[in-house]
Design a protein around this motif. Structure first.
Motif, PDB file in Angstrom:
ATOM      1  N   PRO A   1      -5.339   2.808  -0.660  1.00  0.00           N
ATOM      2  CA  PRO A   1      -4.480   2.494  -0.155  1.00  0.00           C
ATOM      3  C   PRO A   1      -3.424   2.390  -0.845  1.00  0.00           C
ATOM      4  CG  PRO A   1      -6.325   0.101  -0.004  1.00  0.00           C
ATOM      5  CD  PRO A   1      -6.908   1.540  -1.347  1.00  0.00           C
ATOM      6  N   THR A   2      -2.336   2.879   0.006  1.00  0.00           N
ATOM      7  CA  THR A   2      -1.269   2.252  -0.793  1.00  0.00           C
ATOM      8  C   THR A   2      -0.172   2.102   0.212  1.00  0.00           C
ATOM      9  OG1 THR A   2       0.797   3.457  -1.913  1.00  0.00           O
ATOM     10  CG2 THR A   2      -0.793   4.973  -0.432  1.00  0.00           C
ATOM     11  N   GLU A   3       1.025   1.440   0.115  1.00  0.00           N
ATOM     12  CA  GLU A   3       1.969   1.051   1.235  1.00  0.00           C
ATOM     13  C   GLU A   3       2.701   1.827   1.382  1.00  0.00           C
ATOM     14  OE1 GLU A   3       3.900  -2.418   0.481  1.00  0.00           O
ATOM     15  OE2 GLU A   3       2.145  -4.043   0.884  1.00  0.00           O
ATOM     16  N   LEU A   4       3.176   2.629   0.356  1.00  0.00           N
ATOM     17  CA  LEU A   4       3.951   4.046  -0.138  1.00  0.00           C
ATOM     18  C   LEU A   4       2.813   5.027   0.502  1.00  0.00           C
ATOM     19  CD1 LEU A   4       7.121   5.131  -0.305  1.00  0.00           C
ATOM     20  CD2 LEU A   4       6.501   5.353  -2.764  1.00  0.00           C
TER      21      LEU A   4
ATOM     22  N   PRO B   1       0.295   5.343  -9.105  1.00  0.00           N
ATOM     23  CA  PRO B   1       0.779   7.077  -8.587  1.00  0.00           C
ATOM     24  C   PRO B   1      -0.603   7.786  -8.093  1.00  0.00           C
ATOM     25  CG  PRO B   1       0.459   6.878 -10.903  1.00  0.00           C
ATOM     26  CD  PRO B   1       0.332   5.568 -10.612  1.00  0.00           C
ATOM     27  N   PHE B   2      -1.317   7.688  -8.102  1.00  0.00           N
ATOM     28  CA  PHE B   2      -2.463   8.834  -7.779  1.00  0.00           C
ATOM     29  C   PHE B   2      -2.300   8.854  -6.209  1.00  0.00           C
ATOM     30  CE2 PHE B   2      -4.314   7.945 -11.442  1.00  0.00           C
ATOM     31  CZ  PHE B   2      -3.417   8.607 -12.760  1.00  0.00           C
ATOM     32  N   PRO B   3      -2.066   7.582  -4.986  1.00  0.00           N
ATOM     33  CA  PRO B   3      -2.875   8.144  -3.705  1.00  0.00           C
ATOM     34  C   PRO B   3      -1.006   9.025  -3.595  1.00  0.00           C
ATOM     35  CG  PRO B   3      -3.484   6.015  -4.545  1.00  0.00           C
ATOM     36  CD  PRO B   3      -2.542   6.502  -5.042  1.00  0.00           C
ATOM     37  N   ILE B   4      -0.003   9.107  -4.230  1.00  0.00           N
ATOM     38  CA  ILE B   4       0.867   9.609  -3.791  1.00  0.00           C
ATOM     39  C   ILE B   4       1.330  11.074  -4.121  1.00  0.00           C
ATOM     40  CG2 ILE B   4       3.381   9.514  -4.041  1.00  0.00           C
ATOM     41  CD1 ILE B   4       2.708   7.070  -2.078  1.00  0.00           C
ATOM     42  N   ILE B   5       0.622  11.015  -5.469  1.00  0.00           N
ATOM     43  CA  ILE B   5       0.300  12.474  -6.121  1.00  0.00           C
ATOM     44  C   ILE B   5      -0.478  13.594  -5.431  1.00  0.00           C
ATOM     45  CG2 ILE B   5      -0.179  13.405  -8.357  1.00  0.00           C
ATOM     46  CD1 ILE B   5       1.209  11.576  -9.195  1.00  0.00           C
ATOM     47  N   SER B   6      -1.656  12.804  -4.937  1.00  0.00           N
ATOM     48  CA  SER B   6      -3.035  13.809  -4.514  1.00  0.00           C
ATOM     49  C   SER B   6      -2.411  13.921  -2.843  1.00  0.00           C
ATOM     50  CB  SER B   6      -4.553  12.914  -4.337  1.00  0.00           C
ATOM     51  OG  SER B   6      -3.532  11.713  -3.770  1.00  0.00           O
TER      52      SER B   6
END
Length: 399
Positions: free
Chosen positions: A185-188, A264-269
């Protein structure tokens, strides 16, 4: 079991530091391994073995710099003898110089070259001194590991290094771990409205990354396709030049500057395409990591890395004047090296970059096909392949 060490300035951040971290996991069952560092500025990456901190930090004073350099040589030589190493593998120029100059009879010195040094050193104040030191010292190493064939070729031609000492080993990637991290999970979150195509890039905001090219190309693209977004992951090392250009181009709602992200991987994916606009690299880690995340990729044909990553059998002699759909992504012509942040100054390279981005936006079938090929291409950089090649080098030089 052979005894050895991986030697680097620190493990605070950076691509080489990340590779050292991965190698401690890859090689821990093959060798009795230590990691040696100049100083501990905090561990950004996990280390799977004993860490020896020399506790000799850098100094800005010129006279102290010389004293620090000589002290590091003396201390490393002492460590080599006390620990009875069979080999020490060093990473980046300063540790490489210290490794070679701390030579002992038993311990083999292996140096790892990570960047296209001739091009990188042109931008450095002491680049000429570094180039002379490379020419003088590197042939004294027992083996030299290059991260690409193009860098190895450069060291043979530009620095007159013996080809017999050079080995190419691409950087390793833990595919399952990257995929696991991409699901955290990520906030961004990426703003995904209907039909939005999101591009992403990752790296420090610095000259090397050529981000003025990326922003101008994206601006041209956005005028034709208002449904595009761009996420830029990384710290600012250019005094706000990227942010200012975003404002000048009126792209503040389209370009998201995330800063450095721990994961950074959740954003990249969540994005649709990774883009690399570097002027020079060694082996661009983020490009392969994006491929692992299943993204189609666009990369400028810089020295070095992208060509060998995107082609299964790259031709290192060829010059590409137009963008090309390679085996595992889209390769665009090498971008202009002149730094120019004027929004009205558009280069041929930027126009061709924008055209390649347009292909991704307008052709869904190509996008999906490139995503699948990118992931398949990333498998060539597995831990197992890397381990076999490092063991081959060590076994070649250590009796």
């Amino acid at each position: 079991m052979k005894k050895g060490a991986l030697f680097i300035s620190q493990i605070n951040s950076g691509g080489a530091e990340h590779v050292v971290s991965r190698l401690t996991y890859i090689l821990k069952n093959e060798y009795d391994l230590d990691v040696i560092i100049f100083e501990n500025m905090g561990m950004s990456y996990p280390i799977e073995c004993n860490v020896i901190n020399m506790n000799i930090p850098a100094e800005k004073n010129k006279i102290k710099k010389i004293w620090i350099f000589l002290k590091r040589i003396s201390v490393l030589k002492k460590i080599k003898k006390e620990r009875k190493y069979d080999f020490v593998i060093s990473f980046l120029d300063t540790p490489n110089f210290v490794n070679i100059l701390s030579n002992t009879k038993k311990c083999k010195n292996i140096v790892s070259i990570r960047n296209y040094s001739m091009m990188e050193n042109k931008k450095q104040v002491l680049g000429g001194v570094t180039n002379k030191a490379i020419r003088f010292l590197y042939n004294k190493a027992d083996a030299i590991i290059s991260v690409t064939d193009l860098i190895a070729k450069s060291y043979i031609n530009d620095y007159k290094i013996s080809p017999n000492k050079l080995f190419t080993i691409y950087n390793p990637y833990d595919i399952s771990e990257i995929q696991r991290l991409s699901q955290e999970p990520t906030e961004l979150c990426v703003k995904k409205e209907q039909d939005t195509i999101a591009f992403v890039t990752m790296g420090r905001q610095m000259y090397q990354k050529g981000y003025w090219h990326l922003l101008k190309a994206f601006s041209m693209l956005e005028k034709k396709f208002p449904n595009v977004m761009l996420y830029m992951i990384g710290e600012d090392y250019q005094d706000g030049k990227v942010e200012k250009m975003v404002m000048d181009l009126d792209l503040s709602k389209k370009v998201i500057l995330t800063g450095q992200l721990k994961n950074p991987f959740p954003i990249i994916s969540q994005c649709d395409c990774y883009i690399l606009t570097s002027l020079f690299e060694g082996f661009p880690n983020a490009l392969v990591e994006a491929m692992v995340c299943g993204l189609p990729v666009i990369a400028a044909d810089c020295k070095s890395g992208p060509r060998e990553i995107l082609f299964s059998k790259p031709d290192l002699t060829k010059t590409y004047k137009e963008y090309i759909v390679a085996d595992y992504g889209i390769l665009t012509p090498e971008l202009e090296s002149e730094e120019n942040w004027e929004i009205g100054h558009i280069t041929k390279g930027e126009m061709k970059l924008a055209s390649s981005m347009e292909m991704i936006v307008s052709d869904k079938e190509l996008r999906e096909n490139m995503a699948q090929k990118a992931f398949e291409g990333s498998k060539r950089f597995s831990y197992e392949v890397c381990k076999d090649r490092y063991c081959k080098v060590v076994n070649t030089v250590v009796e």
